[in-house]
Design a protein around this motif. Structure first.
Motif, short mmCIF file in Angstrom:
data_model
loop_
_atom_site.label_atom_id
_atom_site.label_comp_id
_atom_site.label_asym_id
_atom_site.label_seq_id
_atom_site.Cartn_x
_atom_site.Cartn_y
_atom_site.Cartn_z
N LEU A 1 30.57 15.81 18.05
CA LEU A 1 30.19 14.53 17.71
C LEU A 1 28.72 14.52 17.18
N LEU A 2 27.58 15.03 18.06
CA LEU A 2 26.43 15.11 17.98
C LEU A 2 25.77 16.06 17.00
N SER A 3 26.90 16.98 16.58
CA SER A 3 26.41 17.94 15.50
C SER A 3 26.51 17.44 14.07
N MET A 4 27.29 16.21 14.06
CA MET A 4 27.46 15.53 12.52
C MET A 4 26.40 14.30 12.51
N MET A 5 25.64 14.16 13.64
CA MET A 5 24.59 12.94 13.44
C MET A 5 23.48 13.39 13.98
N ARG A 42 18.32 9.31 12.94
CA ARG A 42 18.50 8.51 11.90
C ARG A 42 19.86 7.62 11.59
N THR A 43 20.89 8.59 11.47
CA THR A 43 22.16 7.88 11.22
C THR A 43 22.45 7.24 12.49
N GLY A 44 22.32 7.53 13.69
CA GLY A 44 22.59 6.78 14.93
C GLY A 44 21.83 5.18 14.95
N ARG A 45 20.49 5.34 14.52
CA ARG A 45 19.86 4.09 14.44
C ARG A 45 20.36 3.24 13.41
N ALA A 46 20.62 3.81 12.06
CA ALA A 46 21.37 3.06 11.23
C ALA A 46 22.52 2.27 11.72
N ALA A 47 23.40 3.02 12.33
CA ALA A 47 24.67 2.50 12.85
C ALA A 47 24.51 1.49 13.71
N GLN A 48 23.48 1.78 14.49
CA GLN A 48 22.78 0.53 15.55
C GLN A 48 22.68 -0.64 14.84
N LEU A 49 21.67 -0.54 14.00
CA LEU A 49 21.35 -1.91 12.92
C LEU A 49 22.52 -2.56 12.76
N PHE A 50 23.44 -1.86 11.93
CA PHE A 50 24.67 -2.70 11.29
C PHE A 50 25.67 -3.23 12.85
N SER A 89 23.97 5.44 7.56
CA SER A 89 24.89 5.52 8.60
C SER A 89 26.33 6.19 8.62
N PHE A 90 26.70 6.32 7.09
CA PHE A 90 27.68 6.56 6.82
C PHE A 90 27.73 8.22 6.34
N SER A 91 26.70 8.91 6.34
CA SER A 91 26.47 10.15 5.82
C SER A 91 26.23 11.04 7.11
N SER A 92 26.25 12.60 6.71
CA SER A 92 26.39 13.26 7.70
C SER A 92 24.85 13.67 8.06
N SER A 93 24.52 14.42 9.21
CA SER A 93 23.16 14.34 9.58
C SER A 93 22.61 15.50 8.36
N ALA A 94 23.44 16.46 7.89
CA ALA A 94 22.52 17.52 6.91
C ALA A 94 22.16 16.86 6.01
N ALA A 95 23.05 16.02 5.36
CA ALA A 95 22.50 15.23 4.05
C ALA A 95 21.52 14.33 4.38
N VAL A 96 21.43 13.68 5.42
CA VAL A 96 20.30 12.88 5.94
C VAL A 96 18.95 13.59 6.03
N SER A 97 19.06 14.49 6.72
CA SER A 97 18.05 15.68 6.78
C SER A 97 17.27 16.30 5.54
N ALA A 98 18.23 16.33 4.82
CA ALA A 98 17.87 17.07 3.35
C ALA A 98 17.26 16.01 2.53
N GLY A 99 17.42 14.63 2.75
CA GLY A 99 17.03 13.55 1.83
C GLY A 99 17.81 13.17 0.99
N GLU A 100 18.94 13.56 0.77
CA GLU A 100 19.99 13.54 -0.27
C GLU A 100 20.73 12.24 -0.42
N VAL A 101 20.45 11.25 0.74
CA VAL A 101 21.03 10.10 0.69
C VAL A 101 20.26 8.89 0.16
N GLY A 102 20.99 8.24 -0.95
CA GLY A 102 20.19 7.25 -1.42
C GLY A 102 20.75 5.61 -1.22
N PHE A 103 21.57 5.34 -2.20
CA PHE A 103 22.22 3.95 -1.80
C PHE A 103 23.83 4.28 -1.95
#
Length: 284
Positions: free
Chosen positions: A241-245, A248-256, A26-40
């Motif tokens: 705004l949408l270019s940065m999310m 997946r990032t939107g749903r993660a933010a919704q969850l929290f 939820s705190f990562s950029s769209s590009a990083a999430v799409s590239a699978g770079e986000v762990g913990f």
């Protein structure tokens, strides 16, 4: 003990790590999430997903609707569960037709009218587009009522008999003697009711015509439904705004955003939760 602690620590991590990962997403950029770079840990830290959810003030309006629903719904749930569970906790010799009433409630757990009949009843009663359409259809959670009833069965009968000898009536016994010792059970079923009202998004979707009347979970659920439409609108305030999310990032933010209130309430009820659930389930 060491083995037990290790096993419990591993089980705790299996529950905690997925949430840590989603928080990082939820705190990562769209590009990083799409590239699978986000762990913990967040990559290219950004708050754009939260900005998108909070933009326009609709989030706080939906939050107020949810808070109103939780307060009214839990109060009604607890009141109906108490006045229903108390007489049903007595032996059939003391309450005429007790088994018939119990069978009636149990049948509703197994068989219900379905979505369309329930919707028609709500409409015919004039409840549509009101907060009561979110509360009254589930005013008496039967499963929670049975938990409360079983807890009441575990109370010594001598306490009530002594109160009756002193001249106390059923209502005085209930409110002065029974309810004070029901705190663990009330906290348990109350937490169930809070979570049920807070997480329910479907009722708001079918009973509310105006998005302004949506509770929080319904608002968050429909927020990303318009994601692609906003992406197609060039020149709007949402473009950057949408270019940065992404979804997946939107749903993660919704969850929290949706889970924060429950996480704040749970620590205050946790000390009652296990005791109330276990004691209330002894006599199934």
């Amino acid at each position: 003990m060491v083995i037990n602690y290790c096993i419990l620590a591993l089980l705790s991590l299996t529950c905690l790590l997925p949430f840590v990962h989603l928080l990082a997403v939820s705190f990562s950029s769209s590009a990083a999430v799409s590239a699978g770079e986000v762990g913990f840990w967040p990559v290219d830290f950004t708050l754009f997903s939260y900005e998108f959810a909070l933009k326009g003030g609709k989030f706080f309006a939906a939050l107020l609707v949810s808070l109103e629903r939780v307060v009214l719904g839990v109060c009604i749930n607890l009141a109906l569960m108490i006045v229903t569970a108390y007489p049903l906790s007595k032996a059939k010799e003391k309450v005429a037709g007790r088994n018939i009433y119990m069978a009636f409630f149990v049948i509703t757990m197994l068989i219900n009218g379905g979505l369309i009949p329930t919707y028609l009843v709500v409409v015919k009663l004039g409840l549509k587009n009101s907060i009561w359409s979110l509360i009254l259809p589930g005013a008496l959670p039967v499963y929670n009522m049975i938990i409360l009833m079983n807890f009441m069965r575990g109370l010594p009968e001598e306490i009530e008999e002594a109160a009756m000898i002193d001249g106390a009536g059923p209502f005085r016994i209930l409110f002065r003697i029974v309810l004070p010792v029901l705190k663990p059970a009330l906290a348990t079923v109350g937490l169930f009711s809070i979570v049920g009202h807070w997480n329910d998004w479907f009722s708001g979707l079918i009973y509310m015509n105006k998005p302004a009347d949506y509770p929080l979970q319904t608002y968050l659920q429909t927020l990303l439904a318009s994601f692609e439409q906003l992406m197609q609108k060039s020149g709007t305030d949402y473009t950057k705004l949408l270019s940065m999310m992404n979804a997946r990032t939107g749903r993660a933010a919704q969850l929290f955003l949706g889970a924060i209130p429950i996480m704040l309430i749970y620590p205050f009820l946790q000390k009652y939760f296990t005791k109330g659930l276990v004691i209330g389930s002894v006599k199934g």
